[in-house]
Design an enzyme around this catalytic site. Structure first.
Site, PDB file in Angstrom:
ATOM      1  N   ASP A 294       2.934  -5.089  -2.575  1.00  0.00           N
ATOM      2  CA  ASP A 294       4.261  -4.456  -2.470  1.00  0.00           C
ATOM      3  C   ASP A 294       5.049  -4.913  -1.241  1.00  0.00           C
ATOM      4  O   ASP A 294       6.139  -4.401  -0.986  1.00  0.00           O
ATOM      5  CB  ASP A 294       4.117  -2.926  -2.439  1.00  0.00           C
ATOM      6  CG  ASP A 294       4.012  -2.309  -3.843  1.00  0.00           C
ATOM      7  OD1 ASP A 294       4.445  -2.956  -4.814  1.00  0.00           O
ATOM      8  OD2 ASP A 294       3.496  -1.176  -3.952  1.00  0.00           O
TER       9      ASP A 294
ATOM     10  N   ASN B  25      11.563  -1.148   2.426  1.00  0.00           N
ATOM     11  CA  ASN B  25      10.725  -0.088   2.996  1.00  0.00           C
ATOM     12  C   ASN B  25      10.194  -0.401   4.389  1.00  0.00           C
ATOM     13  O   ASN B  25       9.509   0.429   4.993  1.00  0.00           O
ATOM     14  CB  ASN B  25       9.554   0.212   2.057  1.00  0.00           C
ATOM     15  CG  ASN B  25      10.016   0.724   0.719  1.00  0.00           C
ATOM     16  OD1 ASN B  25       9.752   0.122  -0.312  1.00  0.00           O
ATOM     17  ND2 ASN B  25      10.750   1.818   0.720  1.00  0.00           N
TER      18      ASN B  25
ATOM     19  N   ARG C 241      -0.184   0.936   1.036  1.00  0.00           N
ATOM     20  CA  ARG C 241       0.906   0.162   1.643  1.00  0.00           C
ATOM     21  C   ARG C 241       0.860   0.163   3.174  1.00  0.00           C
ATOM     22  O   ARG C 241       1.662  -0.530   3.815  1.00  0.00           O
ATOM     23  CB  ARG C 241       2.283   0.675   1.160  1.00  0.00           C
ATOM     24  CG  ARG C 241       2.528   0.435  -0.329  1.00  0.00           C
ATOM     25  CD  ARG C 241       4.012   0.507  -0.695  1.00  0.00           C
ATOM     26  NE  ARG C 241       4.799  -0.562  -0.084  1.00  0.00           N
ATOM     27  CZ  ARG C 241       6.120  -0.689  -0.206  1.00  0.00           C
ATOM     28  NH1 ARG C 241       6.802   0.188  -0.906  1.00  0.00           N
ATOM     29  NH2 ARG C 241       6.769  -1.695   0.379  1.00  0.00           N
TER      30      ARG C 241
ATOM     31  N   ARG D 153       8.209  10.517  -0.532  1.00  0.00           N
ATOM     32  CA  ARG D 153       7.632   9.490   0.350  1.00  0.00           C
ATOM     33  C   ARG D 153       7.882   9.752   1.833  1.00  0.00           C
ATOM     34  O   ARG D 153       7.056   9.437   2.665  1.00  0.00           O
ATOM     35  CB  ARG D 153       8.201   8.115  -0.012  1.00  0.00           C
ATOM     36  CG  ARG D 153       7.807   7.632  -1.398  1.00  0.00           C
ATOM     37  CD  ARG D 153       6.308   7.416  -1.506  1.00  0.00           C
ATOM     38  NE  ARG D 153       5.911   6.875  -2.781  1.00  0.00           N
ATOM     39  CZ  ARG D 153       5.870   5.583  -3.075  1.00  0.00           C
ATOM     40  NH1 ARG D 153       6.218   4.697  -2.178  1.00  0.00           N
ATOM     41  NH2 ARG D 153       5.479   5.184  -4.269  1.00  0.00           N
TER      42      ARG D 153
ATOM     43  N   HIS E  64      12.252   7.193  -4.218  1.00  0.00           N
ATOM     44  CA  HIS E  64      12.931   6.750  -2.991  1.00  0.00           C
ATOM     45  C   HIS E  64      14.427   7.010  -3.191  1.00  0.00           C
ATOM     46  O   HIS E  64      14.945   6.827  -4.308  1.00  0.00           O
ATOM     47  CB  HIS E  64      12.760   5.237  -2.765  1.00  0.00           C
ATOM     48  CG  HIS E  64      11.477   4.828  -2.121  1.00  0.00           C
ATOM     49  ND1 HIS E  64      10.786   3.701  -2.515  1.00  0.00           N
ATOM     50  CD2 HIS E  64      10.767   5.363  -1.090  1.00  0.00           C
ATOM     51  CE1 HIS E  64       9.699   3.574  -1.750  1.00  0.00           C
ATOM     52  NE2 HIS E  64       9.661   4.566  -0.890  1.00  0.00           N
TER      53      HIS E  64
ATOM     54  N   CYS F  23      15.490  -2.750  -3.489  1.00  0.00           N
ATOM     55  CA  CYS F  23      14.145  -2.607  -2.897  1.00  0.00           C
ATOM     56  C   CYS F  23      13.642  -3.936  -2.344  1.00  0.00           C
ATOM     57  O   CYS F  23      12.783  -3.954  -1.466  1.00  0.00           O
ATOM     58  CB  CYS F  23      13.138  -2.147  -3.935  1.00  0.00           C
ATOM     59  SG  CYS F  23      13.568  -0.661  -4.799  1.00  0.00           S
TER      60      CYS F  23
HETATM   61  N1  ARG Z   1       5.564  -0.084  -5.673  1.00  0.00           N
HETATM   62  C1  ARG Z   1       6.397   0.226  -4.559  1.00  0.00           C
HETATM   63  C2  ARG Z   1       6.109   1.638  -4.084  1.00  0.00           C
HETATM   64  O1  ARG Z   1       5.806   2.477  -4.898  1.00  0.00           O
HETATM   65  C3  ARG Z   1       7.854   0.066  -4.915  1.00  0.00           C
HETATM   66  C4  ARG Z   1       8.781   0.267  -3.759  1.00  0.00           C
HETATM   67  C5  ARG Z   1      10.219   0.220  -4.132  1.00  0.00           C
HETATM   68  N2  ARG Z   1      11.028   0.255  -2.985  1.00  0.00           N
HETATM   69  C6  ARG Z   1      12.160   0.962  -2.846  1.00  0.00           C
HETATM   70  N3  ARG Z   1      12.840   0.814  -1.749  1.00  0.00           N
HETATM   71  N4  ARG Z   1      12.567   1.834  -3.741  1.00  0.00           N
HETATM   72  O2  ARG Z   1       6.140   1.944  -2.913  1.00  0.00           O
END
Ligand code: ARG
Length: 279
Positions: A64, A70, A89, A136, A165, A259
């Site tokens: 990721d 992020n 992550r 998150r 997000h 993203c």
């Molecule tokens: N698989 C990643 C996660 O779940 C995707 C992140 C997507 N990023 C975002 N800024 N929406 O963290």
């Protein structure tokens, strides 16, 4: 004016290796060659729009890392680094720190004991930092970040796990204008948005599911995944230049255009970007 500066990470090691949001299924792998093509097309569109791209070196075992949104939130030449909620992550944090420091950006740790997922959950629209929490990032952490940067924070609770997000359901276009998907917020959140953003463009559910809100804004260009024709009409009417580019392989991980990038010089909608720093 200097050109937009964007951080990206090539998808060499991208894949669906775990499940941390409802879009991800390890049974539904991304097509690697197609993902590489889609990522290259997005990169080229950004270059064509006048952006300078800096890259994070891809790392095996961190699939990721491609989602650089992020990494951190950047305010002037300062970044507040992410602290990822999921341990899958957390290994990305050190790599993002190095990449940002190598670019001459001062990196600060996020507030202790809070999880914080960078520009994925914290977006400037005008003078205000809109901050998504619950899935998150933590609300308390956003308030501390606001105090640190001396900016007003408006926390928005995210209520639908598909929009985990803030950047999956809200996209500032200009200081007084944004795209949003009402279904991702509760009534209170919708009211906060309508009272604080003058022009709000609502997205329909089927287009929100195509990541219509996960748009990259460079000047008047607004780049999204394909499958958002209604939003594109609305954008055109509002004086923007919508651009569609296929990102199906990244949707499988719960991500799309926005993203995959981190704007290092400030998003178009951030008021601070146009003001000299005081003190
Ligand atoms: N698989 C990643 C996660 O779940 C995707 C992140 C997507 N990023 C975002 N800024 N929406 O963290």
């Amino acid at each position: 004016m200097s050109s937009p500066h964007i951080l990206m990470c090539p998808p060499d090691h991208y894949g669906i290796e775990y499940e941390i949001n409802p879009w991800m299924s390890t049974e539904r792998q991304a097509d690697h060659a197609l993902a590489v093509d889609q990522w290259n097309c997005l990169r080229q569109l950004l270059v064509d729009a006048g952006a300078q791209i800096s890259e994070v070196a891809p790392v095996a075992g961190l699939p990721d890392l491609v989602f650089t949104a992020n990494a951190a939130i950047v305010y002037r030449q300062q970044a507040i680094l992410a602290r990822f909620k999921h341990e899958q992550r957390q290994g990305e944090e050190a790599h993002f720190r190095n990449s940002l420091e190598n670019l001459g950006i001062e990196v600060t740790d996020p507030p202790d004991d809070f999880s914080f997922e960078g520009a994925g959950d914290a977006l400037f629209c005008g003078e205000t930092l809109f901050a998504g929490y619950r899935m998150r990032s933590d609300a308390g952490g956003h308030q501390e970040i606001g105090a640190l940067l001396d900016v007003r924070v408006l926390p928005l609770e995210l209520v639908d796990p598909y929009y985990y997000h803030l950047d999956t359901c809200f996209c500032p276009l200009a200081e007084d204008e944004a795209i949003y998907f009402p279904g991702a917020f509760d009534e209170y959140g919708c009211r906060v948005l309508s009272e604080n953003v003058k022009k709000l463009i609502p997205v329909e559910e089927n287009e929100a599911r195509s990541f219509a809100c996960n748009a990259v804004v460079v000047g008047r260009k607004v780049i999204t995944n394909t499958g958002c024709p209604r939003l594109h009409e609305q954008l055109q009417t509002a004086g923007y230049q919508p651009v569609a580019t296929a990102l199906s392989e990244f949707v499988k991980a719960g991500g799309s255009a926005k993203c995959l990038i981190l704007r290092l010089d400030g998003e178009e909608a951030a008021a601070w970007k146009r003001k000299p720093a005081i003190g």
